[in-house]
Scaffold this motif. Structure first.
Motif, PDB file in Angstrom:
ATOM      1  N   ILE A  98      43.294 -49.129  27.331  1.00 16.66           N
ATOM      2  CA  ILE A  98      43.202 -50.242  28.287  1.00 16.66           C
ATOM      3  C   ILE A  98      44.114 -49.988  29.483  1.00 16.66           C
ATOM      4  O   ILE A  98      43.706 -50.157  30.642  1.00 16.66           O
ATOM      5  CB  ILE A  98      43.570 -51.573  27.597  1.00 16.66           C
ATOM      6  CG1 ILE A  98      42.536 -51.928  26.525  1.00 16.66           C
ATOM      7  CG2 ILE A  98      43.680 -52.698  28.626  1.00 16.66           C
ATOM      8  CD1 ILE A  98      42.897 -53.140  25.690  1.00 16.66           C
ATOM      9  N   GLU A  99      45.336 -49.546  29.230  1.00 12.41           N
ATOM     10  CA  GLU A  99      46.291 -49.331  30.316  1.00 12.41           C
ATOM     11  C   GLU A  99      45.887 -48.181  31.228  1.00 12.41           C
ATOM     12  O   GLU A  99      46.211 -48.193  32.419  1.00 12.41           O
ATOM     13  CB  GLU A  99      47.680 -49.092  29.736  1.00 12.41           C
ATOM     14  CG  GLU A  99      48.280 -50.336  29.095  1.00 12.41           C
ATOM     15  CD  GLU A  99      49.633 -50.099  28.466  1.00 12.41           C
ATOM     16  OE1 GLU A  99      50.354 -51.095  28.224  1.00 12.41           O
ATOM     17  OE2 GLU A  99      49.988 -48.931  28.204  1.00 12.41           O
ATOM     18  N   THR A 100      45.175 -47.191  30.695  1.00 12.29           N
ATOM     19  CA  THR A 100      44.696 -46.080  31.524  1.00 12.29           C
ATOM     20  C   THR A 100      43.310 -46.360  32.113  1.00 12.29           C
ATOM     21  O   THR A 100      42.712 -45.479  32.737  1.00 12.29           O
ATOM     22  CB  THR A 100      44.637 -44.782  30.711  1.00 12.29           C
ATOM     23  OG1 THR A 100      43.796 -44.973  29.560  1.00 12.29           O
ATOM     24  CG2 THR A 100      46.039 -44.366  30.252  1.00 12.29           C
ATOM     25  N   ARG A 101      42.809 -47.558  31.903  1.00 14.39           N
ATOM     26  CA  ARG A 101      41.520 -48.012  32.442  1.00 14.39           C
ATOM     27  C   ARG A 101      40.339 -47.237  31.869  1.00 14.39           C
ATOM     28  O   ARG A 101      39.256 -47.214  32.478  1.00 14.39           O
ATOM     29  CB  ARG A 101      41.503 -47.910  33.984  1.00 14.39           C
ATOM     30  CG  ARG A 101      42.643 -48.629  34.663  1.00 14.39           C
ATOM     31  CD  ARG A 101      42.529 -50.128  34.550  1.00 14.39           C
ATOM     32  NE  ARG A 101      43.671 -50.817  35.162  1.00 14.39           N
ATOM     33  CZ  ARG A 101      43.773 -52.125  35.284  1.00 14.39           C
ATOM     34  NH1 ARG A 101      42.801 -52.897  34.839  1.00 14.39           N
ATOM     35  NH2 ARG A 101      44.827 -52.679  35.821  1.00 14.39           N
ATOM     36  N   GLU A 102      40.520 -46.621  30.705  1.00  9.97           N
ATOM     37  CA  GLU A 102      39.392 -45.981  30.036  1.00  9.97           C
ATOM     38  C   GLU A 102      38.484 -47.024  29.400  1.00  9.97           C
ATOM     39  O   GLU A 102      37.317 -46.742  29.114  1.00  9.97           O
ATOM     40  CB  GLU A 102      39.905 -45.008  28.976  1.00  9.97           C
ATOM     41  CG  GLU A 102      40.696 -43.838  29.524  1.00  9.97           C
ATOM     42  CD  GLU A 102      41.371 -43.029  28.430  1.00  9.97           C
ATOM     43  OE1 GLU A 102      40.660 -42.283  27.726  1.00  9.97           O
ATOM     44  OE2 GLU A 102      42.606 -43.159  28.274  1.00  9.97           O
ATOM     45  N   ILE A 103      39.016 -48.202  29.142  1.00  8.01           N
ATOM     46  CA  ILE A 103      38.260 -49.341  28.622  1.00  8.01           C
ATOM     47  C   ILE A 103      38.484 -50.513  29.562  1.00  8.01           C
ATOM     48  O   ILE A 103      39.630 -50.831  29.896  1.00  8.01           O
ATOM     49  CB  ILE A 103      38.724 -49.710  27.195  1.00  8.01           C
ATOM     50  CG1 ILE A 103      38.280 -48.628  26.202  1.00  8.01           C
ATOM     51  CG2 ILE A 103      38.198 -51.078  26.772  1.00  8.01           C
ATOM     52  CD1 ILE A 103      38.873 -48.799  24.826  1.00  8.01           C
ATOM     53  N   GLN A 159      29.694 -68.985  19.737  1.00  6.00           N
ATOM     54  CA  GLN A 159      29.517 -67.912  18.769  1.00  6.00           C
ATOM     55  C   GLN A 159      30.337 -66.678  19.177  1.00  6.00           C
ATOM     56  O   GLN A 159      31.116 -66.721  20.128  1.00  6.00           O
ATOM     57  CB  GLN A 159      28.030 -67.530  18.682  1.00  6.00           C
ATOM     58  CG  GLN A 159      27.094 -68.672  18.338  1.00  6.00           C
ATOM     59  CD  GLN A 159      25.636 -68.262  18.411  1.00  6.00           C
ATOM     60  OE1 GLN A 159      25.291 -67.204  18.951  1.00  6.00           O
ATOM     61  NE2 GLN A 159      24.762 -69.088  17.880  1.00  6.00           N
ATOM     62  N   THR A 160      30.155 -65.604  18.444  1.00  7.25           N
ATOM     63  CA  THR A 160      30.642 -64.293  18.837  1.00  7.25           C
ATOM     64  C   THR A 160      29.436 -63.340  18.816  1.00  7.25           C
ATOM     65  O   THR A 160      28.426 -63.651  18.193  1.00  7.25           O
ATOM     66  CB  THR A 160      31.734 -63.764  17.873  1.00  7.25           C
ATOM     67  OG1 THR A 160      31.162 -63.501  16.591  1.00  7.25           O
ATOM     68  CG2 THR A 160      32.890 -64.737  17.764  1.00  7.25           C
ATOM     69  N   PRO A 161      29.529 -62.202  19.551  1.00  5.67           N
ATOM     70  CA  PRO A 161      30.705 -61.603  20.187  1.00  5.67           C
ATOM     71  C   PRO A 161      31.109 -62.314  21.482  1.00  5.67           C
ATOM     72  O   PRO A 161      30.249 -62.761  22.235  1.00  5.67           O
ATOM     73  CB  PRO A 161      30.225 -60.176  20.503  1.00  5.67           C
ATOM     74  CG  PRO A 161      28.743 -60.311  20.697  1.00  5.67           C
ATOM     75  CD  PRO A 161      28.312 -61.354  19.713  1.00  5.67           C
ATOM     76  N   GLN A 162      32.418 -62.400  21.694  1.00  9.24           N
ATOM     77  CA  GLN A 162      32.980 -62.895  22.939  1.00  9.24           C
ATOM     78  C   GLN A 162      33.669 -61.728  23.639  1.00  9.24           C
ATOM     79  O   GLN A 162      34.339 -60.930  22.987  1.00  9.24           O
ATOM     80  CB  GLN A 162      33.973 -64.018  22.668  1.00  9.24           C
ATOM     81  CG  GLN A 162      33.356 -65.192  21.934  1.00  9.24           C
ATOM     82  CD  GLN A 162      34.340 -66.295  21.623  1.00  9.24           C
ATOM     83  OE1 GLN A 162      35.491 -66.254  22.040  1.00  9.24           O
ATOM     84  NE2 GLN A 162      33.901 -67.295  20.877  1.00  9.24           N
ATOM     85  N   ALA A 163      33.487 -61.605  24.933  1.00  8.10           N
ATOM     86  CA  ALA A 163      34.002 -60.441  25.656  1.00  8.10           C
ATOM     87  C   ALA A 163      34.859 -60.878  26.840  1.00  8.10           C
ATOM     88  O   ALA A 163      34.602 -61.916  27.460  1.00  8.10           O
ATOM     89  CB  ALA A 163      32.851 -59.562  26.136  1.00  8.10           C
ATOM     90  N   PHE A 164      35.870 -60.058  27.138  1.00 11.28           N
ATOM     91  CA  PHE A 164      36.824 -60.380  28.201  1.00 11.28           C
ATOM     92  C   PHE A 164      37.289 -59.090  28.878  1.00 11.28           C
ATOM     93  O   PHE A 164      37.302 -58.019  28.247  1.00 11.28           O
ATOM     94  CB  PHE A 164      38.042 -61.109  27.630  1.00 11.28           C
ATOM     95  CG  PHE A 164      37.680 -62.277  26.744  1.00 11.28           C
ATOM     96  CD1 PHE A 164      37.409 -63.521  27.288  1.00 11.28           C
ATOM     97  CD2 PHE A 164      37.563 -62.112  25.369  1.00 11.28           C
ATOM     98  CE1 PHE A 164      37.040 -64.585  26.475  1.00 11.28           C
ATOM     99  CE2 PHE A 164      37.205 -63.163  24.542  1.00 11.28           C
ATOM    100  CZ  PHE A 164      36.948 -64.404  25.100  1.00 11.28           C
ATOM    101  N   ARG A 165      37.676 -59.217  30.141  1.00 10.36           N
ATOM    102  CA  ARG A 165      38.263 -58.057  30.815  1.00 10.36           C
ATOM    103  C   ARG A 165      39.506 -57.618  30.064  1.00 10.36           C
ATOM    104  O   ARG A 165      40.380 -58.424  29.735  1.00 10.36           O
ATOM    105  CB  ARG A 165      38.586 -58.400  32.262  1.00 10.36           C
ATOM    106  CG  ARG A 165      37.351 -58.494  33.143  1.00 10.36           C
ATOM    107  CD  ARG A 165      37.705 -58.776  34.585  1.00 10.36           C
ATOM    108  NE  ARG A 165      36.501 -58.992  35.380  1.00 10.36           N
ATOM    109  CZ  ARG A 165      36.474 -59.666  36.517  1.00 10.36           C
ATOM    110  NH1 ARG A 165      37.599 -60.193  36.996  1.00 10.36           N
ATOM    111  NH2 ARG A 165      35.342 -59.823  37.184  1.00 10.36           N
ATOM    112  N   ALA A 166      39.569 -56.327  29.791  1.00  9.33           N
ATOM    113  CA  ALA A 166      40.553 -55.806  28.847  1.00  9.33           C
ATOM    114  C   ALA A 166      41.992 -55.964  29.322  1.00  9.33           C
ATOM    115  O   ALA A 166      42.874 -56.334  28.544  1.00  9.33           O
ATOM    116  CB  ALA A 166      40.248 -54.333  28.560  1.00  9.33           C
ATOM    117  N   ALA A 167      42.265 -55.664  30.592  1.00  7.83           N
ATOM    118  CA  ALA A 167      43.644 -55.712  31.081  1.00  7.83           C
ATOM    119  C   ALA A 167      44.214 -57.119  30.987  1.00  7.83           C
ATOM    120  O   ALA A 167      45.360 -57.316  30.547  1.00  7.83           O
ATOM    121  CB  ALA A 167      43.701 -55.203  32.527  1.00  7.83           C
TER     122      ALA A 167
END
Length: 225
Positions: A98-103, A159-167
């Protein structure tokens, strides 16, 4: 930029009455967990899948998912004492990427929802990438207005899946850790520590959660249809 999926499989499922973790129960040609994981494996643009298991269940969980993995890979991470702790363990396992912006997006899914399907993962992740966050919602049947005893319009279940910006998600959980804040769900952490717009995406009551024995029977019937 690819996403990560966190599958939470650390609950006990005592209300199913099976004597084992409900996600390890057979369903279709796999298990409840196996079907949930299969949907994540077939979603587009997913770089990493983290499977959070209950302490002491790594071997049983591995045996349940191996038949559906194929060439896919899953990172097993032990869960925490609470759902919040389990999510934080998963995010720490993803921290470097996440910190290297790979995700750029993290989707969190309850393994007890085996019928979500890869299309719902794709829609939720894409919406989170554009909006900041995304949650699937579906109409709730069988509820009536207290005053009129008429069907209550407009109510939806989350419901899930729930998704969010990783950073933003990682930063919010890091702040919660520093404050000793343990939330009941992901949304509570984001509401407290992040200014993130969360959009609703359409889902269906068919994306049921296996909680009681009859839910497992219903899921089996839906699969055979």
């Amino acid at each position: 930029m690819p996403a990560a999926v966190v599958v939470l499989a650390g609950g006990s499922g005592s209300r199913v009455g099976a004597g084992v973790n409900k996600v390890l129960l057979p369903l279709g040609d796999a298990t409840v967990l196996g079907l949930s994981l299969r949907a994540a494996l077939h979603a587009d643009d997913v770089r990493r899948i983290v499977l959070v298991h209950a302490p002491g269940e790594a071997e049983a969980v591995s045996a349940a998912v191996t038949p559906v993995l194929g060439s896919g890979e899953v990172l097993l991470v032990p869960g925490g004492a609470t759902r919040h702790g389990s999510e934080w363990n998963a995010l720490r396992a993803l921290r470097r990427e996440i910190e290297t912006r790979e995700i750029d997006v993290v989707a969190i899914h309850d393994a007890a929802r085996p019928l979500a399907g890869p299309q719902l993962f794709d829609l939720t992740i894409a919406t989170a990438r554009a909006a900041g966050g995304a949650i699937p919602v579906a109409p709730v049947a069988g509820l009536v207005d207290r005053a009129s005893l008429a069907p209550h319009p407009g109510l939806v279940g989350v419901q899930t899946p729930q998704a969010f910006r990783a950073a933003e998600l990682l930063a919010a959980y890091a702040r919660a850790e520093a404050d000793g804040f343990d939330a009941t769900d992901t949304a509570a952490v984001l509401a407290r520590y992040a200014d993130l717009r969360v959009a609703a995406v359409p889902s269906s009551p068919l994306n049921l959660k296996v909680t009681y024995p009859e839910d497992l029977a219903t899921a089996e019937r839906l699969l055979t249809r």
